[in-house]
Design a protein around this motif. Sequence first.
Motif, PDB file in Angstrom:
ATOM      1  N   MET A   1     -15.560  -8.835   8.978  1.00  0.00           N
ATOM      2  CA  MET A   1     -15.903  -7.951  10.119  1.00  0.00           C
ATOM      3  C   MET A   1     -15.793  -8.824  11.443  1.00  0.00           C
ATOM      4  O   MET A   1     -16.368  -9.894  11.286  1.00  0.00           O
ATOM      5  CB  MET A   1     -17.522  -7.581   9.799  1.00  0.00           C
ATOM      6  N   SER A   2     -15.440  -8.052  12.362  1.00  0.00           N
ATOM      7  CA  SER A   2     -15.412  -8.674  13.574  1.00  0.00           C
ATOM      8  C   SER A   2     -16.804  -8.515  14.411  1.00  0.00           C
ATOM      9  O   SER A   2     -17.432  -7.669  14.164  1.00  0.00           O
ATOM     10  CB  SER A   2     -14.432  -7.770  14.504  1.00  0.00           C
ATOM     11  N   PRO A   3     -17.290  -9.559  15.211  1.00  0.00           N
ATOM     12  CA  PRO A   3     -18.325  -9.317  16.068  1.00  0.00           C
ATOM     13  C   PRO A   3     -18.463  -8.099  16.881  1.00  0.00           C
ATOM     14  O   PRO A   3     -19.824  -7.755  17.182  1.00  0.00           O
ATOM     15  CB  PRO A   3     -18.484 -10.731  16.849  1.00  0.00           C
TER      16      PRO A   3
ATOM     17  N   ARG B   1     -24.940  -2.048  14.093  1.00  0.00           N
ATOM     18  CA  ARG B   1     -26.023  -1.206  13.442  1.00  0.00           C
ATOM     19  C   ARG B   1     -26.828  -2.261  12.500  1.00  0.00           C
ATOM     20  O   ARG B   1     -27.874  -2.022  12.532  1.00  0.00           O
ATOM     21  CB  ARG B   1     -25.422  -0.309  12.490  1.00  0.00           C
ATOM     22  N   LEU B   2     -26.171  -3.297  11.950  1.00  0.00           N
ATOM     23  CA  LEU B   2     -26.946  -4.328  11.293  1.00  0.00           C
ATOM     24  C   LEU B   2     -27.962  -4.899  12.067  1.00  0.00           C
ATOM     25  O   LEU B   2     -29.250  -5.218  11.617  1.00  0.00           O
ATOM     26  CB  LEU B   2     -26.006  -5.284  10.532  1.00  0.00           C
ATOM     27  N   VAL B   3     -27.591  -5.567  13.255  1.00  0.00           N
ATOM     28  CA  VAL B   3     -28.356  -6.223  14.182  1.00  0.00           C
ATOM     29  C   VAL B   3     -29.430  -5.346  14.776  1.00  0.00           C
ATOM     30  O   VAL B   3     -30.662  -5.696  14.480  1.00  0.00           O
ATOM     31  CB  VAL B   3     -27.668  -6.598  15.370  1.00  0.00           C
ATOM     32  N   VAL B   4     -29.147  -3.917  14.981  1.00  0.00           N
ATOM     33  CA  VAL B   4     -30.230  -3.267  15.269  1.00  0.00           C
ATOM     34  C   VAL B   4     -31.227  -2.933  14.184  1.00  0.00           C
ATOM     35  O   VAL B   4     -32.551  -2.858  14.388  1.00  0.00           O
ATOM     36  CB  VAL B   4     -29.636  -1.841  15.846  1.00  0.00           C
TER      37      VAL B   4
END
Length: 72
Positions: free
Chosen positions: A1-3, A10-13
Amino acid sequence: MSPVDPAVERLVVAAHDLAEEAVTSLVESGDPRVARLGRAIRDLRRDNLPRADNTMLDGASVIDPVTHDPAW
């Protein structure tokens, strides 16, 4: 996965929205994989905190995407 992948965003949120009690439960889990996930979420939260001194970065951390030259 690219940053820049929308899934990463969505994972960070989701990591920031997760209750601290849930993160603590993950970290204290007896399963090493679950505990590792909890530590990763804590690290992610810590890394994304706003800078305390409210200063802008001077661009010193910018790296040439082709040659990986930090002086780019």
